[in-house]
Scaffold this active site. Structure first.
Site, PDB file in Angstrom:
ATOM      1  CB  CYS A  51      12.950  -9.744  25.575  1.00 29.12           C
ATOM      2  SG  CYS A  51      13.628  -9.046  24.051  1.00 29.12           S
ATOM      3  CB  CYS A  92     -19.152 -28.036  18.105  1.00 29.95           C
ATOM      4  SG  CYS A  92     -20.770 -28.757  17.854  1.00 29.95           S
TER       5      CYS A  92
END
Length: 311
Positions: A10, A284
């Protein structure tokens, strides 16, 4: 100005995405490479045209390869005649060029992308045969209808595309020579450094953090924050493309491991206790897995293209 025509399902989402990419000067929805020089939305499944976006760009600001890396970021390249929920030949994928000189770069990118998949690519690669500009109501559709249907995440246009081919992984023998024993143990053997006694946990200068093994950019200082955990913490990678994820069940825990895309280096883990106003994630990361490039050295070291993504 340079141009390329991109079919990616699309065209509402594809047009909106590329309109947000720095260096793109225009993005126009239309119908390409069908039978005949005329068609309209109601007829494209009969005339064989593909919903396509005509992308015009300034080659001084963005290269064709970068345009194509953006393109492959937002499509499923092995899906034939289907993108998202849209099915039909009008939703096929394709790269249509008007300058034969572009073919070398196009072939290079296709070859690089193909290596990532077990299935063959379903993306057409052709000269532009014809292009019909779509009806006015299709142009800037998502700007006029912000809650309208879109099969892609157009917000990804805000992230840089990082060319993986620039950062090849050295051999294991070379890594053992260039990395310290501690860096090798963390990146290649999944070890973890000690908290609060590593080089970057409390460093907040402007710059980027790259894979210690390959130099591939991974994190930006603008996304770094003090988490109190004793390791460098980030709310997100500099681009979603540069990291991979793997479930980690070691030490009787279930965690999500973060690894670098090209180097496949163990970086650390991602948790859901980060700043809520920044998405809620905490990456982390081991200091031994990364190398800091100060902002004032980025141009010298080949990272000038990322200066806009550093605070």
């Amino acid at each position: 100005m340079h141009e390329i025509y991109l079919a990616g399902g699309c065209f509402w989402g594809v047009e909106e995405y590329f309109s947000r990419v720095p260096g793109v000067t225009d993005a126009v929805s239309g119908y390409a490479n069908g039978r005949g020089e005329t068609t309209k939305y109601e007829l494209i499944n009969q005339t064989g045209h593909a919903e396509t976006v005509h992308v015009t760009y300034d080659a001084k600001q963005i290269s064709l390869k970068e345009i194509l890396l953006h393109y492959f970021r937002i499509i499923n390249p092995t899906s034939k005649n289907k993108q998202g929920n849209d099915v039909g030949t009008q939703y096929r994928t394709g790269v249509y060029y008007t300058d034969d000189k572009d073919l070398e770069v196009i072939n290079q990118v296709f070859d690089e992308v193909a290596k990532k998949y077990d299935q063959p690519l379903a993306v057409e690669k052709e000269n532009l045969k014809n292009f019909v500009v779509a009806e006015d109501y299709h142009q800037d559709y998502l700007k006029k209808n912000p809650n309208g249907y879109c099969h892609i995440n157009v917000n990804q246009a805000a992230y840089p595309v990082i060319d993986a081919s620039k950062y090849p992984k050295p051999s294991d023998e070379e890594l053992k020579k260039t990395l310290s024993p501690e860096e090798y143990a963390v990146t290649q053997e999944n070890q973890t450094e000690r908290a609060f006694s590593n080089r970057y946990w409390d460093k907040f200068e402007s710059g980027i953090y790259v894979d210690i093994a390959t130099g591939e950019p991974l994190f930006s200082s603008k996304d770094k924050f003090e988490s109190g955990c004793g390791w460098p913490s980030f709310t997100q990678p500099i681009s979603p493309d540069v990291v991979t994820y793997k479930e980690d069940k070691s030490y009787n825990m279930t965690r999500m491991e973060v690894r670098s895309r090209v180097g496949d280096s163990h970086l650390g883990h991602v948790f859901t206790d980060g700043p809520q106003d920044k998405g809620g994630l905490r990456y982390c990361i081991n200091s031994l897995s990364i190398r800091f490039i100060p902002k004032d050295q980025m141009e010298e070291k080949g990272y000038a293209y990322l200066l806009d993504y550093v605070d």
